[in-house]
Structure formats: structure tokens, C-alpha cells
Design a protein around this motif. Structure first.
Motif, PDB file in Angstrom:
ATOM      1  N   ASP A  62     -41.759 -36.026 -22.901  1.00 35.37           N
ATOM      2  CA  ASP A  62     -40.734 -36.483 -21.952  1.00 35.37           C
ATOM      3  C   ASP A  62     -40.217 -35.313 -21.119  1.00 35.37           C
ATOM      4  OD1 ASP A  62     -41.005 -39.051 -22.965  1.00 35.37           O
ATOM      5  OD2 ASP A  62     -39.249 -38.892 -24.297  1.00 35.37           O
ATOM      6  N   ALA A  63     -40.028 -34.169 -21.768  1.00 32.27           N
ATOM      7  CA  ALA A  63     -39.548 -32.983 -21.049  1.00 32.27           C
ATOM      8  C   ALA A  63     -40.570 -32.530 -20.012  1.00 32.27           C
ATOM      9  CB  ALA A  63     -39.240 -31.858 -22.031  1.00 32.27           C
ATOM     10  N   ALA A  64     -41.846 -32.605 -20.363  1.00 27.70           N
ATOM     11  CA  ALA A  64     -42.896 -32.223 -19.410  1.00 27.70           C
ATOM     12  C   ALA A  64     -42.905 -33.155 -18.205  1.00 27.70           C
ATOM     13  CB  ALA A  64     -44.259 -32.222 -20.096  1.00 27.70           C
ATOM     14  N   ARG A  65     -42.597 -34.436 -18.423  1.00 32.24           N
ATOM     15  CA  ARG A  65     -42.510 -35.383 -17.301  1.00 32.24           C
ATOM     16  C   ARG A  65     -41.234 -35.144 -16.482  1.00 32.24           C
ATOM     17  NH1 ARG A  65     -45.041 -38.627 -21.057  1.00 32.24           N
ATOM     18  NH2 ARG A  65     -43.120 -39.431 -21.946  1.00 32.24           N
ATOM     19  N   ALA A  66     -40.158 -34.738 -17.161  1.00 33.51           N
ATOM     20  CA  ALA A  66     -38.885 -34.510 -16.454  1.00 33.51           C
ATOM     21  C   ALA A  66     -38.977 -33.296 -15.538  1.00 33.51           C
ATOM     22  CB  ALA A  66     -37.741 -34.330 -17.458  1.00 33.51           C
ATOM     23  N   ASP A  67     -39.721 -32.270 -15.951  1.00 31.76           N
ATOM     24  CA  ASP A  67     -39.912 -31.080 -15.112  1.00 31.76           C
ATOM     25  C   ASP A  67     -41.379 -30.667 -15.192  1.00 31.76           C
ATOM     26  OD1 ASP A  67     -39.887 -28.777 -13.651  1.00 31.76           O
ATOM     27  OD2 ASP A  67     -38.399 -27.730 -14.872  1.00 31.76           O
ATOM     28  N   PRO A  68     -42.208 -31.269 -14.353  1.00 32.34           N
ATOM     29  CA  PRO A  68     -43.642 -30.986 -14.411  1.00 32.34           C
ATOM     30  C   PRO A  68     -43.992 -29.533 -14.078  1.00 32.34           C
ATOM     31  CG  PRO A  68     -43.208 -32.921 -13.042  1.00 32.34           C
ATOM     32  CD  PRO A  68     -41.889 -32.300 -13.380  1.00 32.34           C
ATOM     33  N   THR A  69     -43.078 -28.806 -13.447  1.00 35.46           N
ATOM     34  CA  THR A  69     -43.372 -27.423 -13.081  1.00 35.46           C
ATOM     35  C   THR A  69     -43.109 -26.445 -14.220  1.00 35.46           C
ATOM     36  OG1 THR A  69     -41.151 -27.010 -12.233  1.00 35.46           O
ATOM     37  CG2 THR A  69     -42.778 -27.888 -10.676  1.00 35.46           C
ATOM     38  N   SER A  70     -42.460 -26.904 -15.275  1.00 34.53           N
ATOM     39  CA  SER A  70     -42.118 -25.999 -16.374  1.00 34.53           C
ATOM     40  C   SER A  70     -43.261 -25.917 -17.381  1.00 34.53           C
ATOM     41  CB  SER A  70     -40.852 -26.475 -17.077  1.00 34.53           C
ATOM     42  OG  SER A  70     -40.579 -25.637 -18.187  1.00 34.53           O
ATOM     43  N   LYS A  71     -43.521 -24.702 -17.800  1.00 32.64           N
ATOM     44  CA  LYS A  71     -44.541 -24.524 -18.826  1.00 32.64           C
ATOM     45  C   LYS A  71     -43.917 -24.546 -20.208  1.00 32.64           C
ATOM     46  CE  LYS A  71     -42.999 -20.224 -18.912  1.00 32.64           C
ATOM     47  NZ  LYS A  71     -41.618 -20.183 -18.533  1.00 32.64           N
ATOM     48  N   ALA A  72     -42.601 -24.530 -20.316  1.00 30.13           N
ATOM     49  CA  ALA A  72     -41.902 -24.455 -21.604  1.00 30.13           C
ATOM     50  C   ALA A  72     -42.273 -25.587 -22.567  1.00 30.13           C
ATOM     51  CB  ALA A  72     -40.392 -24.409 -21.382  1.00 30.13           C
ATOM     52  N   PRO A  73     -42.314 -26.849 -22.125  1.00 34.92           N
ATOM     53  CA  PRO A  73     -42.692 -27.898 -23.075  1.00 34.92           C
ATOM     54  C   PRO A  73     -44.099 -27.686 -23.639  1.00 34.92           C
ATOM     55  CG  PRO A  73     -41.780 -28.893 -21.089  1.00 34.92           C
ATOM     56  CD  PRO A  73     -41.953 -27.428 -20.819  1.00 34.92           C
ATOM     57  N   TRP A  74     -45.018 -27.247 -22.787  1.00 33.31           N
ATOM     58  CA  TRP A  74     -46.399 -27.054 -23.222  1.00 33.31           C
ATOM     59  C   TRP A  74     -46.512 -25.880 -24.183  1.00 33.31           C
ATOM     60  CZ3 TRP A  74     -49.277 -31.024 -22.529  1.00 33.31           C
ATOM     61  CH2 TRP A  74     -49.007 -31.888 -21.461  1.00 33.31           C
ATOM     62  N   MET A  75     -45.764 -24.823 -23.911  1.00 30.84           N
ATOM     63  CA  MET A  75     -45.798 -23.666 -24.815  1.00 30.84           C
ATOM     64  C   MET A  75     -45.224 -24.048 -26.181  1.00 30.84           C
ATOM     65  SD  MET A  75     -47.201 -21.233 -23.033  1.00 30.84           S
ATOM     66  CE  MET A  75     -46.772 -19.638 -23.674  1.00 30.84           C
ATOM     67  N   ARG A  76     -44.147 -24.812 -26.167  1.00 31.68           N
ATOM     68  CA  ARG A  76     -43.531 -25.239 -27.432  1.00 31.68           C
ATOM     69  C   ARG A  76     -44.454 -26.201 -28.184  1.00 31.68           C
ATOM     70  NH1 ARG A  76     -41.712 -24.219 -31.820  1.00 31.68           N
ATOM     71  NH2 ARG A  76     -40.003 -25.410 -32.668  1.00 31.68           N
ATOM     72  N   ALA A  97     -50.514 -25.420 -20.424  1.00 31.14           N
ATOM     73  CA  ALA A  97     -49.525 -24.420 -20.016  1.00 31.14           C
ATOM     74  C   ALA A  97     -50.138 -23.444 -19.020  1.00 31.14           C
ATOM     75  CB  ALA A  97     -48.991 -23.674 -21.235  1.00 31.14           C
ATOM     76  N   ILE A  98     -51.374 -23.045 -19.259  1.00 31.96           N
ATOM     77  CA  ILE A  98     -52.052 -22.115 -18.345  1.00 31.96           C
ATOM     78  C   ILE A  98     -52.218 -22.746 -16.969  1.00 31.96           C
ATOM     79  CG2 ILE A  98     -54.260 -20.959 -17.875  1.00 31.96           C
ATOM     80  CD1 ILE A  98     -54.420 -20.446 -20.939  1.00 31.96           C
ATOM     81  N   VAL A  99     -52.589 -24.018 -16.930  1.00 32.51           N
ATOM     82  CA  VAL A  99     -52.726 -24.709 -15.640  1.00 32.51           C
ATOM     83  C   VAL A  99     -51.385 -24.704 -14.901  1.00 32.51           C
ATOM     84  CG1 VAL A  99     -53.118 -26.958 -14.565  1.00 32.51           C
ATOM     85  CG2 VAL A  99     -54.685 -26.129 -16.324  1.00 32.51           C
ATOM     86  N   GLY A 100     -50.319 -25.007 -15.626  1.00 29.49           N
ATOM     87  CA  GLY A 100     -48.990 -24.992 -15.010  1.00 29.49           C
ATOM     88  C   GLY A 100     -48.599 -23.602 -14.533  1.00 29.49           C
ATOM     89  N   ILE A 101     -48.911 -22.598 -15.345  1.00 29.70           N
ATOM     90  CA  ILE A 101     -48.596 -21.219 -14.956  1.00 29.70           C
ATOM     91  C   ILE A 101     -49.406 -20.827 -13.728  1.00 29.70           C
ATOM     92  CG2 ILE A 101     -48.781 -18.805 -15.676  1.00 29.70           C
ATOM     93  CD1 ILE A 101     -48.156 -19.805 -18.559  1.00 29.70           C
ATOM     94  N   ASP A 102     -50.682 -21.200 -13.688  1.00 29.07           N
ATOM     95  CA  ASP A 102     -51.515 -20.888 -12.516  1.00 29.07           C
ATOM     96  C   ASP A 102     -50.938 -21.517 -11.250  1.00 29.07           C
ATOM     97  OD1 ASP A 102     -53.233 -19.346 -14.007  1.00 29.07           O
ATOM     98  OD2 ASP A 102     -54.799 -20.883 -14.157  1.00 29.07           O
ATOM     99  N   SER A 103     -50.459 -22.739 -11.381  1.00 27.77           N
ATOM    100  CA  SER A 103     -49.838 -23.415 -10.240  1.00 27.77           C
ATOM    101  C   SER A 103     -48.604 -22.648  -9.781  1.00 27.77           C
ATOM    102  CB  SER A 103     -49.475 -24.842 -10.639  1.00 27.77           C
ATOM    103  OG  SER A 103     -48.720 -25.454  -9.643  1.00 27.77           O
ATOM    104  N   ARG A 104     -47.797 -22.228 -10.738  1.00 27.61           N
ATOM    105  CA  ARG A 104     -46.592 -21.463 -10.393  1.00 27.61           C
ATOM    106  C   ARG A 104     -46.949 -20.087  -9.848  1.00 27.61           C
ATOM    107  NH1 ARG A 104     -41.938 -21.962 -14.534  1.00 27.61           N
ATOM    108  NH2 ARG A 104     -40.824 -21.240 -12.706  1.00 27.61           N
ATOM    109  N   LEU A 105     -48.053 -19.498 -10.317  1.00 27.86           N
ATOM    110  CA  LEU A 105     -48.493 -18.207  -9.772  1.00 27.86           C
ATOM    111  C   LEU A 105     -48.845 -18.332  -8.293  1.00 27.86           C
ATOM    112  CD1 LEU A 105     -50.684 -16.786 -12.689  1.00 27.86           C
ATOM    113  CD2 LEU A 105     -48.666 -15.691 -11.689  1.00 27.86           C
ATOM    114  N   LEU A 106     -49.547 -19.411  -7.950  1.00 26.53           N
ATOM    115  CA  LEU A 106     -49.888 -19.623  -6.534  1.00 26.53           C
ATOM    116  C   LEU A 106     -48.637 -19.789  -5.690  1.00 26.53           C
ATOM    117  CD1 LEU A 106     -52.973 -22.016  -6.834  1.00 26.53           C
ATOM    118  CD2 LEU A 106     -52.954 -19.621  -6.104  1.00 26.53           C
ATOM    119  N   LEU A 107     -47.699 -20.563  -6.202  1.00 25.32           N
ATOM    120  CA  LEU A 107     -46.435 -20.741  -5.491  1.00 25.32           C
ATOM    121  C   LEU A 107     -45.711 -19.401  -5.365  1.00 25.32           C
ATOM    122  CD1 LEU A 107     -44.164 -22.431  -4.245  1.00 25.32           C
ATOM    123  CD2 LEU A 107     -43.337 -22.864  -6.575  1.00 25.32           C
ATOM    124  N   GLN A 108     -45.711 -18.622  -6.443  1.00 24.64           N
ATOM    125  CA  GLN A 108     -45.019 -17.338  -6.423  1.00 24.64           C
ATOM    126  C   GLN A 108     -45.649 -16.392  -5.410  1.00 24.64           C
ATOM    127  OE1 GLN A 108     -42.188 -17.120  -8.082  1.00 24.64           O
ATOM    128  NE2 GLN A 108     -41.855 -15.192  -7.033  1.00 24.64           N
TER     129      GLN A 108
END
Length: 200
Positions: A62-76, A97-108
Motif C-alpha cells: 500500500d505504501a508503494a502505491r501511495a508513493d510510487p517514487t519512494s524506494k523505502a517500501p521496496w527496501m523494507r 527498489a533498483i528500478v525506482g532508484i534508477d528512475s530517481r537518478l534520471l530525474l536527479q
């Protein structure tokens, strides 16, 4: 003619009233509020602490759906799966989590490009205001320019100097966020490898 206009107006008023009445009669459906990400993460932590791993994993979904950009739920989820001995699921969660981080890396990286452009723009404005201030200061010595005009140019120069400092600080902050994301990616990759090694 007047009675025709009155009839058209009366029909228009009746039509508007019917539309308003029908809109008011429609059933109002309340949409349940979206769950708060922080609340969900806290709930998952409480459930995990209480040994309710499956419930915690469900709340983390549910947390991953609430904030799809966060890698925290996947890491936990990776940690919980690993602790439970579900190494295949741990690998999948870490890869997500890696896919989410890669997405955030591109944004960053995009944010860094924008911050670099902001620095370049601020530096160009600083150079312009410096030239303007120096030109007006020379003209002021010859009494060609008023003191007020020189003070305005000096204020513009100070403002441009502050803007450059602010833009550089923003760029440094964006680069620091990039460093954090890169280290999180390394951690997630290590978790994948650890879970793969545990499977064998």
C-alpha cells in the motif's frame, strides 16, 4: 415579439432550474482519502516488530502505491523477505527498489542540469550587473550619473551576487542528493547479491 422573447426566456430559466435541481439530486459519493505514506510505513514497522510479516508486507505494498517514487517500501520489503528466508522475493523487492532508484537518478540528473543552467544564468546576470555598476561608478566620479542611480546599480550587483550564491548552493544540494541515490543503488545491488547468495 415581446411575448416570444418572454417565452424563450422563461423556457431558458426553467431549463437552468431543472439542470440545477437534477445536479442537486445526484448521489454524492465520498472518495476515501488516500492513505498517508508515512502512516503506512509506520504501520508496517509496527506490524513487522510484532512479528506479523505478511501483514507488514501487505501494508508496504500500500505504501508503494501511495508513493510510487519512494524506494523505502521496496527496501523494507527486501529486508523482511530476507529475514524470513524468502530469498527469491527479497531479490525481486531489491530489484524493484533498483528500478525506482534508477528512475530517481534520471530525474536527479535532470534537476542537476536545471541547477547548472540556473547557475549559468545567475553568473551571466552577475557579470552584466558588475559591468553596469563599474560603468556607473566611473560616470559618477565625473558627476554624469546621480548618486541614487549608482546606489541602485550597487543594489542590483549585490542582489546578483546573492543569486549566484543561492544558485550554487542549490546545485550543490542537487549533487549531494545524486550521491545519496547512487549510494542507495549500491546498497540495493548488494542486497540483491546477498539474497542470491543465500538462495544457493
Amino acid at each position: 415579439m415581446d411575448s416570444t422573447r418572454l417565452g424563450v426566456r422563461a423556457r431558458a430559466v426553467v431549463l437552468v432550474l431543472c439542470v440545477v435541481f437534477l445536479a442537486a439530486c445526484q448521489e454524492v459519493r465520498e472518495v476515501p482519502p488516500e492513505p498517508d505514506f508515512t502512516v503506512l510505513m509506520d504501520e508496517a514497522a509496527s506490524l513487522a516488530s510484532a512479528g506479523q510479516v505478511d501483514a507488514a508486507l501487505s501494508v508496504l505494498d500500500d505504501a508503494a502505491r501511495a508513493d510510487p517514487t519512494s524506494k523505502a517500501p521496496w527496501m523494507r520489503k527486501t529486508q523482511l523477505h530476507f529475514q524470513a528466508g524468502h530469498y527469491g522475493a527479497a531479490v525481486v523487492s531489491a530489484q524493484a527498489a533498483i528500478v525506482g532508484i534508477d528512475s530517481r537518478l534520471l530525474l536527479q540528473l535532470s534537476l542537476i542540469e536545471q541547477a547548472e543552467a540556473a547557475v549559468a544564468g545567475a553568473e551571466a546576470e552577475l557579470n552584466r550587473s558588475r559591468r553596469d555598476y563599474e560603468r556607473l561608478r566611473a560616470l559618477r566620479r565625473d558627476d554624469v550619473v546621480s548618486r541614487q542611480r549608482l546606489e541602485m546599480a550597487e543594489a542590483d550587483f549585490a542582489k546578483a551576487t546573492a543569486a549566484v550564491a543561492s544558485a550554487r548552493a542549490a546545485l550543490a544540494a542537487e549533487r549531494q542528493r545524486l550521491d545519496v541515490l547512487q549510494s542507495e543503488r549500491v546498497l540495493a545491488e548488494a542486497q540483491v547479491e546477498e539474497a542470491r547468495a543465500a538462495r544457493t
